[in-house]
Write an enzyme that holds these catalytic residues in place. Structure first.
Site, PDB file in Angstrom:
ATOM      1  N   TYR A  53     -18.121   5.184  27.914  1.00 27.20           N
ATOM      2  CA  TYR A  53     -18.512   5.228  29.324  1.00 27.20           C
ATOM      3  C   TYR A  53     -20.029   5.385  29.441  1.00 27.20           C
ATOM      4  O   TYR A  53     -20.718   5.720  28.480  1.00 27.20           O
ATOM      5  CB  TYR A  53     -17.789   6.385  30.015  1.00 27.20           C
ATOM      6  N   ASN A 151      -7.082  -7.732  42.613  1.00 32.94           N
ATOM      7  CA  ASN A 151      -5.889  -6.884  42.574  1.00 32.94           C
ATOM      8  C   ASN A 151      -6.174  -5.497  42.004  1.00 32.94           C
ATOM      9  O   ASN A 151      -5.286  -4.657  41.933  1.00 32.94           O
ATOM     10  CB  ASN A 151      -4.792  -7.532  41.739  1.00 32.94           C
ATOM     11  N   TYR A 238     -20.218  -4.329  39.303  1.00 31.77           N
ATOM     12  CA  TYR A 238     -19.863  -2.912  39.244  1.00 31.77           C
ATOM     13  C   TYR A 238     -18.869  -2.619  38.128  1.00 31.77           C
ATOM     14  O   TYR A 238     -18.437  -1.472  37.962  1.00 31.77           O
ATOM     15  CB  TYR A 238     -19.295  -2.453  40.591  1.00 31.77           C
TER      16      TYR A 238
END
Length: 327
Positions: A53, A151, A238
């Protein structure tokens, strides 16, 4: 004592996560203790545990970027919250715990009747979608916006928020069976994320202007969004679900003068003041409370079944978010 999920080292979440007991410290000053109720498993949570991350983990650590709970106890100097208030934490991590203690400024109060499961998913995806639609391009009512990964949690929130703002959406997905569901959700058009889908979208739009496109995939999918954008348009990245780099053909910069932007919502939370947070969270909380933003849920797992929950969250073809029941 309170149960929480923790990892002593980074790695595959299904392998390194542990369910542990830890003591509850007494409250002082502006401390608030929240009995956590539900928490979603987001891709960012898995990346954080893996060590991939944007913010490095420092094990042993408790993961979890968002959750919802109820105030159980407050310190003697707390003024903004009281026992029984429904809140979401604004901390970056640490939400996968039965109890969370932090200063009152690290919690946002929500309407009392709000659905706790939906509220647990408010902080990341709806806030990200709101920023994508409100912070990069001044969009006219009735304007067209485009996105891939339609989705996803952000994608579904994007469709619903865009509709509430009077905007029209062009959406791209990888599986044809998702198209009817997203149309029912409020999408104007949904196409497969391939060259045929791009051609169909162009034919549908004709001379309509597309000023904003949002990218959570990268690779060829992002190139197709750039192809769809009108001259002077903006692509906001993003996410990178494909794990493929964003490669920009020269023609899109030279002849179309496209603008490329990025969004990491965690940084915005860290840098925003209370007034700016309220400006975004309050209208979104009302929308969630009124059922105007609904995030699909695949399955809810008790905290003790966290390994099954992690494995399910790592699978493809889910119908929504995986939720941990922390109670």
């Amino acid at each position: 004592m309170s149960l929480c999920l923790s990892f002593p080292k980074t790695g595959n979440p299904a392998d390194v996560l542990e369910l542990i007991d830890r003591p509850l410290a007494p409250l002082t000053g502006h401390d608030v203790r929240v009995h956590m109720r539900y928490a979603p498993i987001n891709p960012a949570d898995l990346n954080y545990i893996e060590g991939t991350y944007g913010r490095a983990a420092h094990p042993p650590a408790v993961p979890g970027h968002e959750a919802c709970g109820e105030v159980e106890e407050v310190g003697p100097l707390v003024t903004s919250l009281e026992k029984g208030d429904v809140v979401i934490p604004l901390l970056g991590v640490g939400c996968w715990s039965q109890h969370l203690t932090a200063a009152e400024l690290h919690f946002a109060k929500l309407p009392p009747g709000i659905d706790r499961v939906q509220a647990a998913m408010l902080r990341v995806n709806p806030v990200t979608a709101w920023h994508l639609l409100k912070k990069f391009v001044d969009l006219p009512e009735g304007g067209w916006v485009a996105q891939n990964a339609a989705n996803s949690g952000v994608g579904r929130a994007f469709i619903q928020i865009a509709k509430s703002l009077g905007l029209r959406t062009v959406n791209f997905v990888r599986r044809a069976e998702l198209i009817p569901e997203l149309l029912t959700l409020g999408a104007d058009f949904v196409f497969l994320d391939d060259e045929g889908g791009l051609a169909a979208a162009k034919q549908m739009l004709k001379d309509e202007k597309v000023s904003l496109a949002t990218n959570a995939v990268g690779g060829d999918s992002a190139i197709r969004l750039m192809d769809l954008l009108s001259p002077g348009g903006t692509l906001v990245t993003y996410g990178a679900m494909s794990r493929l780099s964003l490669k920009v053909p020269n023609k899109f910069l030279i002849f179309k003068n496209l603008k490329l932007e990025g969004l990491w919502i965690s940084r915005w939370f860290e840098e925003s003041g209370s007034a700016e947070l309220a400006e975004v969270l309050e209208p979104l909380a009302r929308m969630v409370a009124h059922g105007e933003i609904v995030t699909a849920v695949d399955e809810i797992f008790p905290l003790t079944d966290f390994r099954k929950a992690i494995l399910r969250a790592q699978e493809g073809g889910r119908s929504g978010k995986i939720i941990l029941d922390l109670a």
